[in-house]
Design a protein around this motif. Structure first.
Motif, mmCIF file in Angstrom:
data_model
loop_
_atom_site.group_PDB
_atom_site.id
_atom_site.type_symbol
_atom_site.label_atom_id
_atom_site.label_comp_id
_atom_site.label_asym_id
_atom_site.label_seq_id
_atom_site.Cartn_x
_atom_site.Cartn_y
_atom_site.Cartn_z
ATOM 1 N N HIS A 86 29.861 -4.951 -14.681
ATOM 2 C CA HIS A 86 28.807 -6.052 -13.734
ATOM 3 C C HIS A 86 28.258 -6.913 -14.742
ATOM 4 O O HIS A 86 27.681 -7.911 -15.457
ATOM 5 C CB HIS A 86 27.530 -5.450 -13.473
ATOM 6 N N PRO A 144 30.458 -8.746 -17.066
ATOM 7 C CA PRO A 144 30.327 -10.510 -16.180
ATOM 8 C C PRO A 144 29.527 -11.049 -16.048
ATOM 9 O O PRO A 144 29.291 -12.483 -16.013
ATOM 10 C CB PRO A 144 31.756 -10.563 -15.456
ATOM 11 N N SER A 145 28.613 -10.560 -15.473
ATOM 12 C CA SER A 145 27.108 -11.185 -14.322
ATOM 13 C C SER A 145 26.021 -11.319 -16.144
ATOM 14 O O SER A 145 25.309 -11.681 -15.666
ATOM 15 C CB SER A 145 26.915 -11.029 -13.490
ATOM 16 N N LEU A 202 25.778 -12.603 -19.276
ATOM 17 C CA LEU A 202 25.279 -13.642 -18.966
ATOM 18 C C LEU A 202 24.251 -14.349 -18.471
ATOM 19 O O LEU A 202 23.040 -15.253 -18.476
ATOM 20 C CB LEU A 202 26.755 -14.294 -20.299
ATOM 21 N N ALA A 203 24.379 -14.197 -17.265
ATOM 22 C CA ALA A 203 24.288 -14.696 -16.720
ATOM 23 C C ALA A 203 22.756 -14.051 -16.120
ATOM 24 O O ALA A 203 21.504 -15.355 -15.464
ATOM 25 C CB ALA A 203 24.919 -15.090 -15.120
ATOM 26 N N ALA A 204 22.438 -13.282 -15.876
ATOM 27 C CA ALA A 204 20.938 -12.695 -15.872
ATOM 28 C C ALA A 204 20.625 -12.333 -17.214
ATOM 29 O O ALA A 204 19.143 -12.623 -16.220
ATOM 30 C CB ALA A 204 21.280 -11.377 -15.676
ATOM 31 N N VAL A 255 18.830 -16.166 -16.956
ATOM 32 C CA VAL A 255 16.749 -16.019 -16.306
ATOM 33 C C VAL A 255 16.265 -15.000 -16.754
ATOM 34 O O VAL A 255 14.747 -15.722 -16.642
ATOM 35 C CB VAL A 255 18.130 -15.222 -14.878
ATOM 36 N N GLN A 301 16.367 -11.082 -8.621
ATOM 37 C CA GLN A 301 17.725 -10.341 -8.654
ATOM 38 C C GLN A 301 17.893 -10.868 -9.526
ATOM 39 O O GLN A 301 18.783 -9.352 -9.971
ATOM 40 C CB GLN A 301 18.867 -11.765 -7.799
ATOM 41 N N LYS A 319 17.505 -6.960 -10.583
ATOM 42 C CA LYS A 319 18.313 -5.596 -10.132
ATOM 43 C C LYS A 319 19.909 -5.494 -11.022
ATOM 44 O O LYS A 319 20.025 -4.303 -10.886
ATOM 45 C CB LYS A 319 18.366 -6.610 -9.184
ATOM 46 N N VAL A 320 20.306 -6.568 -11.524
ATOM 47 C CA VAL A 320 21.887 -6.837 -11.887
ATOM 48 C C VAL A 320 20.787 -6.783 -13.673
ATOM 49 O O VAL A 320 21.845 -5.471 -13.953
ATOM 50 C CB VAL A 320 21.799 -9.079 -12.333
ATOM 51 N N ARG A 321 20.431 -6.419 -13.561
ATOM 52 C CA ARG A 321 20.348 -5.744 -14.910
ATOM 53 C C ARG A 321 20.263 -4.087 -15.090
ATOM 54 O O ARG A 321 20.234 -3.000 -15.547
ATOM 55 C CB ARG A 321 18.780 -6.044 -15.296
ATOM 56 N N THR A 322 19.388 -3.727 -14.003
ATOM 57 C CA THR A 322 19.760 -2.433 -13.240
ATOM 58 C C THR A 322 21.029 -1.931 -13.291
ATOM 59 O O THR A 322 21.845 -1.535 -13.886
ATOM 60 C CB THR A 322 18.541 -2.317 -12.299
ATOM 61 N N LEU A 323 21.979 -3.007 -12.659
ATOM 62 C CA LEU A 323 23.031 -2.268 -12.317
ATOM 63 C C LEU A 323 23.800 -1.717 -14.145
ATOM 64 O O LEU A 323 24.633 -1.809 -14.246
ATOM 65 C CB LEU A 323 24.032 -3.557 -11.470
ATOM 66 N N ILE A 377 28.471 -14.327 -24.917
ATOM 67 C CA ILE A 377 28.791 -13.009 -23.957
ATOM 68 C C ILE A 377 28.894 -11.958 -24.198
ATOM 69 O O ILE A 377 29.037 -10.921 -23.301
ATOM 70 C CB ILE A 377 30.000 -13.835 -23.271
ATOM 71 N N LEU A 399 19.975 -5.895 -22.246
ATOM 72 C CA LEU A 399 19.480 -6.221 -20.946
ATOM 73 C C LEU A 399 19.423 -4.351 -21.021
ATOM 74 O O LEU A 399 18.850 -4.137 -20.464
ATOM 75 C CB LEU A 399 20.536 -7.096 -20.212
#
Lengths: 485, 111
Positions: free
Chosen positions: A302, A304-305, A307-309, A312, A377, A380-384, A426, A433
């Motif tokens: 995860h 690659p996600s 920076l987006a997490a 937010v 959301q 949650k991504v942060r948990t991943l 990046i 996180l």
């Protein structure tokens, strides 16, 4: 006697102070003289503290009198301009706090003073630590000592430039998404983001409280470890601090890296990275391998996600934290006829454009109708992302990769394109996180500009970072190079 | 998704920020580009994944990554050193001695 600060480490200074071959007054004078000479070009310091020389003389007197002395007794250190020092101005790089005076010492300042350090001044930073280049400061951009036409990275760019230029042997910074490690990489010094909860943030001007950590910038890994040992530990005034039993500064003789399992996250070696950075980081990993470390590829699916997490999560918290700047209790106040007008005018005049953008973005991701899709959301991504690290650390002890995908860029190059600026972080975002500690250390130069190797470890396992980092610095001399100005 | 100028004005109102009309387009475009970038999060399958509760160190992380930690202390009044108190008060923009003045939140509707 003259003191050459260019090659002076914290450990070296402490040793010479102890054996009497130098005094704190001489060190602090040399530091202040170097700041006077080089700061007009670098703008690394916002200001120096008038009492620094008196503090140094008092430290010398105490030592001469046989008083008990701490591990940093008499060593000059700088702090980022978002760390409160009682009675001294602290502005967080912002106009809104231009005349603000710290009411009390931050926890890290209390501890630095208890260890004997002499605080010489406050270093420049992106406004409220929002930036990757130290260009958003109300007090002007800081420049990179290796090339004054280039940025030092950010947001702790002043601290990184100050250490790289030999103005001080070490400085504190803060790291919310890479703000210690990325400027350390771009300026060719060591930077550590400790485990979330390792260091108290009491007295740190908050940006995003679930991500912020204070940490050291220095020339050597050993120095970073010395600084961390001084500032770390539980604090009732920061409920997120964890009590850690291990005082963990490794012995000077490194135990080596034989058997250390080093993972290379494949997501950290992808397109978009400067090939020269990739080659130097790969070379650095080979140094660890030759020392007996086991190298294997791992995955952080995860990443690659991240920076987006982050973009937010961070603005959501920052927009809440910066609500306190309302013109009522402290800082700039621009009175209007009605309360709303006072708020609006004060914040319009007091904040710069990047801060306003992040407040607006944070307000958006928390607003009714969008909070589920964005904020919740992202959490949650942060948990991943956290779970990815947990899984990787079942297989390896340390993760290695680049700190920044590029070397330092030219001033102004990314200033008007926030998203491109954000992408420079990046590789550093994930550690914040996930709350894990991460270290950047110099691993070579591309066309005369420093490149950083980044190491991650398990929560509270900074010792593994120091073990790998000290071994690497014993085998290489990138960290001993001095920026010619 | 993209942002309209009216939505941006609404956000500015919520955030107690004033943005001049001439600056709206610039803010809208730059914030809009970031929103478009973070939109990628919506494509991730997070069914059954808890929101992270804490990134605290050590055992606070828990086994599944979404650790929880609460820290409590007794509600005890602590002394404030006189010099700290003096600096806190001195920072107030509007004061007369120890009288601290803030603007009225409620207005008299009869006037």
């Amino acid at each position: 006697m003259s003191v050459d600060l260019n090659n002076l480490t914290v450990a070296g200074a402490a040793k010479r102070l102890a054996d009497g071959s130098v005094t704190s007054e001489e060190l602090v004078k040399a530091s202040l003289a170097a700041i006077e000479e080089k700061n007009p070009k670098l703008n690394a310091f916002v200001s120096t503290y008038e009492r620094a020389l008196d503090d140094a003389r008092a430290a010398d007197a105490r030592r001469a009198g046989g008083g008990e002395v701490g591990p940093l007794h008499g060593v000059p250190v700088a702090v980022k301009d978002n760390i409160l020092v009682a009675g001294e101005r602290v502005s967080a790089g912002s106009r809104i706090l231009e005349n603000y005076v710290g009411a009390y010492d931050a926890a890290v300042v209390v501890r630095l003073k208890a260890a004997g350090a002499i605080l010489v001044g406050r270093t420049n930073m992106d406004e409220f630590a929002m930036g990757s280049s130290t260009e958003t400061s109300h007090y002007g951009a800081t420049r990179n000592p290796w090339d004054a036409e280039r940025v030092p990275g950010g947001s702790s760019g002043g601290s990184a430039a100050a250490v790289a230029a030999g103005l001080v042997p070490a400085a504190l910074g803060s790291d919310t998404g890479g703000s210690i490690r990325q400027p350390a990489s771009l300026c060719g010094v060591v930077g550590l983001k400790p485990t979330y909860g390792r260091v108290s943030r009491y007295g740190l001007i908050a940006m995003a409280s679930s991500l912020d950590q204070i940490g050291p910038l220095a020339r050597t890994v050993e120095d970073a470890a010395l600084l961390l040992a001084a500032i770390q530990g539980a604090d009732p005034k920061d409920a997120t601090t964890v009590s850690s039993p291990d005082a963990f500064v490794p012995a000077l003789e490194t135990e080596g890296v034989k058997g250390l399992r080093v993972g290379l996250p494949r997501e950290f070696f992808v397109e978009g990275m400067d090939e020269r950075v990739k080659d130097l980081v790969t070379d650095a990993v080979r140094v660890l391998e030759r020392g007996g470390a086991e190298i294997r590829e791992v995955s952080l699916p995860h990443a690659p996600s991240a920076l987006a997490a982050y973009y937010v999560n961070m603005p959501a918290e920052a927009s809440s934290n910066l609500g306190r700047f309302d013109g009522m209790r402290y800082g700039l106040s621009m009175p209007g006829a009605r309360l709303e007008e006072t708020y609006g005018r004060t914040r319009e005049e007091g904040f710069g454009p990047e801060v306003k953008r992040r407040i607006l973005l944070g307000t958006f991701v928390l607003s009714a109708g969008y909070a589920d899709a964005y904020y919740r959301q992202a959490m949650k991504v942060r948990t991943l992302i956290k779970r990815d690290f947990d899984e990787a650390f079942k297989e390896v002890d340390v993760l290695a990769g680049p700190t920044s995908p590029s070397v330092a860029w030219k001033l102004g190059e990314k200033f008007d394109d926030p998203l491109t600026m954000y992408l420079s972080d990046i590789y550093t975002i994930s550690a914040n996180l996930a709350g894990v500690p991460a270290l950047s250390l110099p691993c070579g130069f591309a066309d005369g500009l420093p490149v950083g190797l980044q190491l991650h470890a398990r929560p509270l396992d900074e010792a593994s970072l120091f073990r790998a980092g000290m071994f690497y610095q014993a085998k290489t001399d990138w960290h001993a190079r001095v920026a010619e100005m | 998704m993209s942002l309209s100028n009216d939505e941006l004005k609404h956000l500015a109102q919520l955030a107690r920020l004033r943005i001049e009309d001439g600056e709206l387009d610039g803010y809208r475009d730059k914030i809009g580009a970031v929103i478009e970038y973070v939109d990628q999060l919506r494509e991730l399958d997070t069914r059954g994944v808890p929101e992270i509760a804490s990134a605290g160190g050590g055992s606070a992380f828990g086994e599944n990554g979404a650790g929880e930690i609460n820290a409590f202390r007794d509600d005890v009044v602590a002394d404030c050193p006189e010099d700290v108190r003096a600096r806190l008060l001195a920072a107030f923009p509007r004061r007369a001695g120890d009288l601290l003045e803030v603007q009225a939140v409620f207005e008299n509707r009869d006037e």
